[in-house]
Scaffold this motif. Structure first.
Motif, PDB file in Angstrom:
ATOM      1  N   ILE A 184       8.641  15.362 -58.405  1.00  0.00           N
ATOM      2  CA  ILE A 184       9.629  16.041 -59.246  1.00  0.00           C
ATOM      3  C   ILE A 184      11.000  15.998 -58.587  1.00  0.00           C
ATOM      4  N   ALA A 185      11.066  16.278 -57.295  1.00  0.00           N
ATOM      5  CA  ALA A 185      12.353  16.399 -56.602  1.00  0.00           C
ATOM      6  C   ALA A 185      12.871  15.081 -56.036  1.00  0.00           C
ATOM      7  N   SER A 186      12.058  14.041 -56.018  1.00  0.00           N
ATOM      8  CA  SER A 186      12.398  12.820 -55.298  1.00  0.00           C
ATOM      9  C   SER A 186      13.368  11.911 -56.063  1.00  0.00           C
ATOM     10  N   PRO A 187      14.570  11.607 -55.519  1.00  0.00           N
ATOM     11  CA  PRO A 187      15.443  10.588 -56.120  1.00  0.00           C
ATOM     12  C   PRO A 187      14.772   9.212 -56.155  1.00  0.00           C
ATOM     13  N   GLN A 188      13.980   8.932 -55.144  1.00  0.00           N
ATOM     14  CA  GLN A 188      13.286   7.651 -55.099  1.00  0.00           C
ATOM     15  C   GLN A 188      12.357   7.499 -56.292  1.00  0.00           C
ATOM     16  N   ALA A 189      11.624   8.549 -56.637  1.00  0.00           N
ATOM     17  CA  ALA A 189      10.750   8.511 -57.812  1.00  0.00           C
ATOM     18  C   ALA A 189      11.577   8.365 -59.091  1.00  0.00           C
ATOM     19  N   PHE A 190      12.768   8.979 -59.127  1.00  0.00           N
ATOM     20  CA  PHE A 190      13.642   8.831 -60.288  1.00  0.00           C
ATOM     21  C   PHE A 190      14.082   7.381 -60.466  1.00  0.00           C
ATOM     22  N   TYR A 191      14.478   6.733 -59.373  1.00  0.00           N
ATOM     23  CA  TYR A 191      14.945   5.339 -59.475  1.00  0.00           C
ATOM     24  C   TYR A 191      13.801   4.409 -59.882  1.00  0.00           C
ATOM     25  N   ARG A 192      12.595   4.682 -59.441  1.00  0.00           N
ATOM     26  CA  ARG A 192      11.466   3.858 -59.883  1.00  0.00           C
ATOM     27  C   ARG A 192      11.262   4.010 -61.383  1.00  0.00           C
ATOM     28  N   MET A 193      11.373   5.238 -61.868  1.00  0.00           N
ATOM     29  CA  MET A 193      11.244   5.479 -63.295  1.00  0.00           C
ATOM     30  C   MET A 193      12.376   4.795 -64.062  1.00  0.00           C
ATOM     31  N   ALA A 194      13.601   4.889 -63.554  1.00  0.00           N
ATOM     32  CA  ALA A 194      14.748   4.303 -64.240  1.00  0.00           C
ATOM     33  C   ALA A 194      14.639   2.778 -64.310  1.00  0.00           C
ATOM     34  N   LYS A 195      14.173   2.163 -63.248  1.00  0.00           N
ATOM     35  CA  LYS A 195      14.020   0.708 -63.258  1.00  0.00           C
ATOM     36  C   LYS A 195      12.978   0.265 -64.277  1.00  0.00           C
ATOM     37  N   ARG A 196      11.927   1.079 -64.402  1.00  0.00           N
ATOM     38  CA  ARG A 196      10.854   0.725 -65.328  1.00  0.00           C
ATOM     39  C   ARG A 196      11.296   0.857 -66.782  1.00  0.00           C
ATOM     40  N   PHE A 197      12.071   1.916 -67.096  1.00  0.00           N
ATOM     41  CA  PHE A 197      12.390   2.178 -68.491  1.00  0.00           C
ATOM     42  C   PHE A 197      13.814   1.778 -68.873  1.00  0.00           C
ATOM     43  N   SER A 198      14.770   1.750 -67.896  1.00  0.00           N
ATOM     44  CA  SER A 198      16.157   1.391 -68.198  1.00  0.00           C
ATOM     45  C   SER A 198      16.542   0.022 -67.656  1.00  0.00           C
TER      46      SER A 198
END
Length: 569
Positions: A184-198
Motif C-alpha cells: 500500500i505504502a510502497s512507491p515501487q509497487a505504485f510504479y510497477r502498477m503504473a507500468k502495467r496499466f499506463s
C-alpha cells in the motif's frame, strides 16, 4: 516469486501433509487400547468400518450424521453448550482460516470463478481479507485466554509442537498484514502498477496520478511534500479512472493493513531499497507451506480427528459397536482430544490431584498417558516411577462420568478409562487396592516407620488429608459401634476370604490413638463402599466415610512412595 520454486515447495508440502495425514489416521486401525481388543486384526477393523458406514448411510442414522456434521462439526454445538467464550474463539479460528484459505490462498480456483472481475485490491475483498485474518487473531487470543483461565495448579501436558504451530500461524498472519501494508505504502509497487496499466514510469508524466495516490491511497512518495492544486488532483483522478479504477480501490477499508502502512510510511524508502516486499512474500509463502507440511504432526491434527470422531459417534449408539469398532473408536479418541481442559476443570477428583501432586488423575493427562501406554512409550526403561503415577491416577478415578458428559468432542472417555486400566493391570500396574492389600496393614506401618526415619521433609497431611490429621474430626467417637453395625462391607465379611481386619469404629479408634499409619493398609479402608451409612447414622456426627476416602488418598501418596523406593513426603 519464481514459479518453479513456488510449485516445487508447494508439491513437497502437499506430499508431506498427505503422507502425514495417512500415517496419523492409520493409527486408528493400528493402536489397541484395552485387553478386550488385543486379538482384533487390521482386516476386522477395516471391515467393521465399511459395514458400519454402509449401515449408517443407508438407514435413518444418516440424518443423525448430517445433523452432527452441521451442528457439531460446523457450528461446534457441544462446545457452545459448555464454554461460550471458547466456542467463540474456536469458531472465529475455524471460520476465519477457512474463508482466508478459500478467498485468498485458492483465489485462482475459487474466488475468481465465483466472482467475475475479482481483484484482490478491490473492495470489498480488501476489507474481507483483513476481517478474516482479524477473526483468526482474535480467536487465538481467546484460545490463550481460555487456557489461562483453565489453569489447574498442576503441570500442564507439554505441547511444544502445538505452541510452535500457533506461533507459525501467527507469523503467517503478521507477515501477510505487513506485506499488504508495504504494498500500500510502497512507491515501487505504485510504479510497477503504473507500468502495467499506463505503460510509463516517468515521475513527471505520472505526477497527477502520484498526487492522487499519495493523498487518497496512502503511497509514501518522498518528493511530494507540498499540497497539490485542485487541477492536478482532478487530472490525477481522471488518470485513475481511465487506468486504475477497474482493479484498485482505496485501501482504507483494509482496517488492519492500512493503519500499519501509515506507521511504515517513514520507512518506506528504506524498505523499498531492501526489497521488503520480496522477502516478506517469501517468508509469508514459505511459512504457509511449513504449516501445511507440519499440520498432521501437531496437536492441530484434531481438526481432522474431531469431525471424524463426531461423525462416528453419530453413526451408531455406543453399545452397538463391535470389538473391532471399539478398537478403532478408542484409537480415534486419542487423536480427537482438543486438550481444552474442560474435563480437567469439572473433574470430581481434581482437588485430590492437586493434593497428591499427580496430574494423571485429570482426564486430559490421563488420556495422554493412555495413548503412551498403548503405543509402548510409557513403560520404557527409566519410566517405571511414571508408570506408578499413571496407575495411581487411573485407578483413583471415581467414574463419575463428568468428563464424558462435558467433552466438546463427544469422546466416550469412560470406555477409554476402563480399557486403559485393563492395559495397566496387564502391564503389572494394578489398582492401589490390589497392591496395598497384598501386604498386611502392620507391614505397611512398619515400612512407613522405617522410611520416615530416613527423611526430614515436613508432613503434608494437614493439606493432603485434613480430616484425618485433625483430632477434632474423630475425637468425639464414643466407640458405640453404630458405624460397624450399619456397614454393608462388615455384614458381607463373614466369609474368611472377605473378612475385614478392622471395623470402622476400630479405624476411628486407631486415629484417636495417633496410629494412623496402621489404618492406611487396612482392608476396611480399601473395601469401603462409600455408601455413607456410617456417616449418616453416627450419633456424634463423625465424618467416617469422608475420613475413609482421605485415608485412601493418603495411602496412595505415602505407601506408593514406599513401594517405589522413595521416602514418603
Amino acid at each position: 516469486m519464481q514459479s518453479a520454486l513456488f510449485h516445487t515447495t508447494l508439491y513437497i508440502s502437499l506430499a508431506l501433509c498427505v503422507l502425514g495425514l495417512l500415517w496419523r489416521s492409520s493409527a486408528w486401525f493400528r493402536v489397541r487400547v484395552g485387553p478386550d481388543v488385543r486379538a482384533v486384526t487390521l482386516s476386522q477393523r477395516v471391515g467393521a468400518l465399511l459395514r458400519g458406514a454402509a449401515s449408517a448411510l443407508f438407514s435413518v442414522r444418516v440424518f443423525h450424521i448430517l445433523g452432527a456434521l452441521f451442528l457439531d462439526v460446523l457450528l461446534l454445538r457441544r462446545l457452545f453448550a459448555k464454554e461460550k467464550l471458547r466456542w467463540l474463539g474456536h469458531l472465529l479460528i475455524l471460520a476465519g482460516f477457512t474463508l482466508l484459505l478459500l478467498m485468498h490462498a485458492f483465489e485462482a480456483v475459487v474466488t475468481v470463478k465465483l466472482f467475475p472481475g475479482y481483484e484482490s485490491t478491490l473492495a470489498p475483498y480488501l476489507f474481507l481479507r483483513n476481517l478474516f485474518g482479524a477473526m483468526v487473531i482474535v480467536g487465538i487470543a481467546l484460545w490463550f485466554f481460555g487456557r489461562w483461565r483453565r489453569r489447574t495448579g498442576l503441570a500442564s501436558v507439554r505441547r511444544p509442537m502445538a505452541a510452535a504451530f500457533v506461533a507459525l500461524l501467527g507469523f503467517v498472519l503478521v507477515t501477510g498484514y505487513l506485506l499488504e501494508a508495504q504494498k500500500i505504502a510502497s512507491p515501487q509497487a505504485f510504479y510497477r502498477m503504473a507500468k502495467r496499466f499506463s505503460g510509463t514510469t516517468d515521475p513527471g508524466e505520472l505526477m497527477p496520478l502520484r498526487a492522487l495516490w499519495a493523498s487518497e491511497f496512502g503511497v509514501a512518495f518522498d518528493d511530494l511534500t507540498e499540497p497539490m492544486t485542485p487541477d492536478v488532483m482532478a487530472k490525477g483522478r481522471q488518470m485513475h479512472d481511465d487506468d486504475c479504477a477497474s482493479c484498485h480501490a482505496k485501501p482504507a477499508s483494509a482496517f488492519v493493513s492500512y493503519p500499519v502502512s501509515r506507521l511504515l510510511a517513514p520507512l518506506t524508502g528504506f524498505l523499498d531499497k531492501a526489497r521488503a516486499d520480496i522477502w516478506l512474500l517469501y517468508l509469508h509463502v514459505f511459512a504457509c507451506f511449513l504449516g501445511l507440511a507440519t499440520l498432521p504432526f501437531t496437536r492441530f491434527f484434531h481438526a481432522v480427528a474431531v469431525p471424524a470422531s463426531l461423525l462416528v459417534n453419530a453413526s451408531a449408539p455406543n453399545q452397538a459397536f463391535s470389538a473391532a469398532g471399539r478398537a478403532s473408536k478408542r484409537a480415534l479418541a486419542l487423536d480427537a482430544c482438543l486438550r481444552c481442559g474442560i474435563c480437567d476443570a469439572h473433574c470430581s477428583v481434581a482437588p485430590l490431584a492437586r493434593h497428591l501432586g499427580n496430574p494423571y488423575l485429570l482426564p486430559a493427562h490421563k488420556l495422554v498417558a493412555t495413548g503412551a501406554l498403548a503405543n509402548g512409550h510409557l513403560l520404557r526403561s527409566g519410566h517405571e516411577n511414571e508408570g506408578f503415577r499413571v496407575a495411581e491416577g487411573a485407578f483413583l478415578c471415581t467414574d463419575c462420568g463428568r468428563c464424558t458428559n462435558d467433552c466438546p468432542a463427544g469422546l466416550d472417555l469412560e470406555d477409554l478409562w476402563q480399557a486403559g486400566r485393563g492395559d495397566l493391570a496387564a502391564a503389572g500396574l494394578p489398582a492401589p487396592a490390589q497392591w496395598v492389600q497384598a501386604l498386611p496393614a502392620l507391614a505397611w506401618a512398619e515400612a512407613l516407620e522405617a522410611a520416615h526415619g530416613q527423611h526430614t521433609a515436613s508432613d503434608p497431611d494437614a493439606s493432603c488429608a485434613p480430616l484425618s490429621a485433625d483430632r477434632r474430626s474423630f475425637s468425639r467417637c464414643v466407640q458405640c459401634q453404630t458405624c460397624t453395625n450399619v456397614c454393608p462391607v462388615v455384614a458381607q465379611s463373614i466369609a474368611a476370604e472377605h473378612r475385614v481386619d478392622l471395623t470402622p469404629q476400630k479405624v476411628m479408634n486407631l486415629l484417636r490413638l495417633g496410629l494412623r499409619d496402621l489404618t492406611l493398609g487396612s482392608r476396611m479402608v480399601w473395601d469401603c463402599a462409600t455408601c455413607y451409612q456410617c456417616q449418616e447414622n453416627c450419633p456424634e456426627g463423625v465424618r467416617v466415610t469422608d475420613i475413609m476416602c482421605e485415608l485412601r488418598a493418603l495411602a496412595v501418596h505415602r505407601l506408593g512412595s514406599v513401594r517405589s523406593g522413595r521416602a514418603p513426603s
